[in-house]
Design an enzyme around this catalytic site. Sequence first.
Site, PDB file in Angstrom:
ATOM      1  N   GLY A   1      11.303  -0.490  -6.352  1.00 52.59           N
ATOM      2  CA  GLY A   1      11.470  -1.742  -7.079  1.00 52.59           C
ATOM      3  C   GLY A   1      12.250  -2.772  -6.277  1.00 52.59           C
ATOM      4  O   GLY A   1      13.084  -2.430  -5.429  1.00 52.59           O
TER       5      GLY A   1
ATOM      6  N   PRO B   1      24.739  -5.346 -18.518  1.00 52.63           N
ATOM      7  CA  PRO B   1      23.420  -5.981 -18.486  1.00 52.63           C
ATOM      8  C   PRO B   1      23.268  -6.937 -17.316  1.00 52.63           C
ATOM      9  O   PRO B   1      22.176  -7.391 -17.018  1.00 52.63           O
ATOM     10  CB  PRO B   1      23.354  -6.725 -19.821  1.00 52.63           C
TER      11      PRO B   1
ATOM     12  N   HIS C   1      12.494 -15.203 -16.345  1.00 53.31           N
ATOM     13  CA  HIS C   1      12.630 -14.181 -15.315  1.00 53.31           C
ATOM     14  C   HIS C   1      11.245 -13.868 -14.763  1.00 53.31           C
ATOM     15  O   HIS C   1      10.227 -14.243 -15.345  1.00 53.31           O
ATOM     16  CB  HIS C   1      13.265 -12.902 -15.880  1.00 53.31           C
TER      17      HIS C   1
ATOM     18  N   LYS D   1       9.710  -8.421 -15.361  1.00 54.94           N
ATOM     19  CA  LYS D   1      10.817  -8.064 -16.259  1.00 54.94           C
ATOM     20  C   LYS D   1      10.272  -7.925 -17.667  1.00 54.94           C
ATOM     21  O   LYS D   1       9.866  -8.891 -18.301  1.00 54.94           O
ATOM     22  CB  LYS D   1      11.928  -9.110 -16.212  1.00 54.94           C
TER      23      LYS D   1
ATOM     24  N   THR E   1      21.755 -10.381 -20.797  1.00 52.80           N
ATOM     25  CA  THR E   1      22.807 -11.394 -20.697  1.00 52.80           C
ATOM     26  C   THR E   1      22.640 -12.437 -21.791  1.00 52.80           C
ATOM     27  O   THR E   1      23.613 -12.831 -22.449  1.00 52.80           O
ATOM     28  CB  THR E   1      22.761 -12.069 -19.314  1.00 52.80           C
TER      29      THR E   1
END
Length: 275
Positions: free
Chosen positions: A13, A127, A162, A166, A172
Site C-alpha cells: 500500500g 486516526p 481523499h 480510501k 479525523t
Amino acid sequence: MKALKIVINGLPGNVASIIAGHALKDPRITLLPYSLTGPEIESDRHTISGTVIELIQPADRDTKMDALVKRYGEFISVDFTHPSAVNDNADFYCKCGLPFVMGTTGGDRKRLTQTVLASSVCAVIAPNMAKQIVGFQAMMEYAAITFPGIFNGYTLTVRESHQAAKADTSGTAKAVVSCFNRMGVDFSPEAIVKERDPTIQHELWGIPEAYLSGHGWHTYRLTSPDNTVVFEFQHNVNGREIYAEGTMDAVCYLDRKLKEGEKGRIFTMIDVLKG
C-alpha cells in the site's frame, strides 16, 4: 542492529510504503523486512529503496510472526492496512502479545479499544499520525471542554476529500465533528460530505493532479443562525509525507512506555506529542 525493531504491515500500500521508506532512513529504527498483507495481493515480495520485504498472507501470519519473534525478539507492529482488517489485526496483535501502532482508520473502534484493554498489549491508536493536524485536533478538544455550547444554534457543514482508494469517511473529520457537537452544534458524522471522484477533486476542488492519488483536504464551516457570521477551519494535505514523522515518533514513544513496564494501555498521538 538498532535496538528499536518494527514491522510495517500494509505493504505494498502507498501509505505503508512511504512510512517504510522513512523507517529505513531513521537512525532510531530497524525495519524488519516483513509485512502482513491482504489476501488480494498476489506478489510475495515488495522492494523499498533497495530493501526486499517479504509479504505475509493472512493464512501464514501465525507461523511467520511466531518465527519472527523467535528470530528477532521483541518488535513493534505498525499497521497501515485496510479498514476492513482493523479489528482482525488488533485481535491478532493482542493474541500474540505484539505491541502496535494503529494508523489505519475505520473498523469498530469501540471493539478495538476493548480488545487492547483486555490484553497485556500496549498500543498507540490514532486516526491521524500528522503531528500538526493532531495539534489542531487538540485545540478543538480544548475548546470543546472549555467552551461547551459556544456555537449553539450554528449550522455546520463538513467536506473532506481523499484519494479514491480510501474506503471510509475520515476519522479525523469525525473526531473534529465530535468536538463541535460538544460546542453546541447539532451535526451527525453521516452528514460529512465525502469526495472520492478524482475529476471533481481536480476540477471543482482545485486539488493538484499530482496529489489526487494521495491527499487529505478538510473544510469545517460554521454559520450563525442569522447568516451574518461565518467561521471556517481548513487543513489541506498534499501527499503522505506528513504522516511518516509522526508515525516514527509514535513508535519511539511506545517503545519507551514498554520499557517502563506499561501493559494493556492505549496511547494517543496527543500522548506522543506531550511525551
